[in-house]
Design a protein around this motif. Structure first.
Motif, PDB file in Angstrom:
ATOM      1  N   UNK A  49       0.573 -14.668  -4.213  1.00 20.18           N
ATOM      2  CA  UNK A  49      -0.665 -14.785  -3.432  1.00 20.18           C
ATOM      3  C   UNK A  49      -0.511 -14.148  -2.060  1.00 20.18           C
ATOM      4  N   UNK A  50       0.563 -14.489  -1.360  1.00 19.06           N
ATOM      5  CA  UNK A  50       0.784 -13.934  -0.026  1.00 19.06           C
ATOM      6  C   UNK A  50       0.977 -12.430  -0.087  1.00 19.06           C
ATOM      7  N   UNK A  51       1.719 -11.949  -1.097  1.00 13.98           N
ATOM      8  CA  UNK A  51       1.949 -10.513  -1.232  1.00 13.98           C
ATOM      9  C   UNK A  51       0.636  -9.770  -1.447  1.00 13.98           C
ATOM     10  N   UNK A  52      -0.218 -10.290  -2.341  1.00 17.05           N
ATOM     11  CA  UNK A  52      -1.496  -9.633  -2.632  1.00 17.05           C
ATOM     12  C   UNK A  52      -2.406  -9.621  -1.413  1.00 17.05           C
ATOM     13  N   UNK A  53      -2.427 -10.717  -0.650  1.00 12.26           N
ATOM     14  CA  UNK A  53      -3.238 -10.759   0.571  1.00 12.26           C
ATOM     15  C   UNK A  53      -2.753  -9.722   1.576  1.00 12.26           C
TER      16      UNK A  53
ATOM     17  N   UNK B  47      -3.477  -4.236   4.228  1.00 13.03           N
ATOM     18  CA  UNK B  47      -3.047  -2.856   4.493  1.00 13.03           C
ATOM     19  C   UNK B  47      -4.079  -1.877   3.939  1.00 13.03           C
ATOM     20  N   UNK B  48      -4.581  -2.127   2.731  1.00 10.87           N
ATOM     21  CA  UNK B  48      -5.564  -1.235   2.118  1.00 10.87           C
ATOM     22  C   UNK B  48      -6.858  -1.209   2.926  1.00 10.87           C
ATOM     23  N   UNK B  49      -7.300  -2.365   3.412  1.00 16.58           N
ATOM     24  CA  UNK B  49      -8.529  -2.418   4.214  1.00 16.58           C
ATOM     25  C   UNK B  49      -8.356  -1.670   5.530  1.00 16.58           C
TER      26      UNK B  49
ATOM     27  N   UNK C 114      -5.620   0.409  -6.794  1.00 16.87           N
ATOM     28  CA  UNK C 114      -6.918   1.016  -6.976  1.00 16.87           C
ATOM     29  C   UNK C 114      -7.146   1.585  -8.373  1.00 16.87           C
ATOM     30  N   UNK C 115      -6.111   1.668  -9.171  1.00 22.57           N
ATOM     31  CA  UNK C 115      -6.266   2.213 -10.518  1.00 22.57           C
ATOM     32  C   UNK C 115      -6.555   1.086 -11.498  1.00 22.57           C
TER      33      UNK C 115
END
Length: 111
Positions: free
Chosen positions: A46-50, A55-57, A98-99
């Motif tokens: 969860x923390x990694x995905x957040x 970073x992506x945003x 994104x893929x």
């Protein structure tokens, strides 16, 4: 390769739990010339995905040049781990969120 490959003002991100659990000493001289060392525990999904979303945003708002790297789709993370284990590997490995998997690739996901 280890910390000795980090250039001045460079960053090193450790994701290998074996290295972190071995509790090796990192001399303070590593931090000369503004080098930084970070560790990420990938077991906290969860923390990694957040963090990855953040970073992506930020990249969408303020695009920045990315270093040359190997990009692996997020759903092929096992391939990324195999690539990371190769002793002759050079460069970064980036998981792309994104893929989207094709139906054939979806079948390769562990259940």
């Amino acid at each position: 390769a280890g910390l000795d490959v980090v250039r001045p003002y460079g960053r090193f991100v450790e994701i290998g739990m074996r290295d972190m659990l071995s509790d090796l000493n990192v001399g303070l001289s590593f931090f000369l010339k503004n080098r930084s060392l970070h560790s990420i525990d990938l077991s906290d999904e969860t923390a990694f995905c957040e963090s990855l979303r953040g970073v992506a945003e930020e990249h969408k708002k303020n695009p920045f040049d990315l270093p040359v790297c190997n990009t692996v789709p997020w759903y092929r993370i096992s391939d990324a781990y195999r690539l990371m284990k190769k002793p002759d590997r050079i460069g970064s490995i980036v998981l792309s969120e994104f893929s989207k998997p094709t139906p054939k690739e979806t079948l390769l996901l562990p259940l």
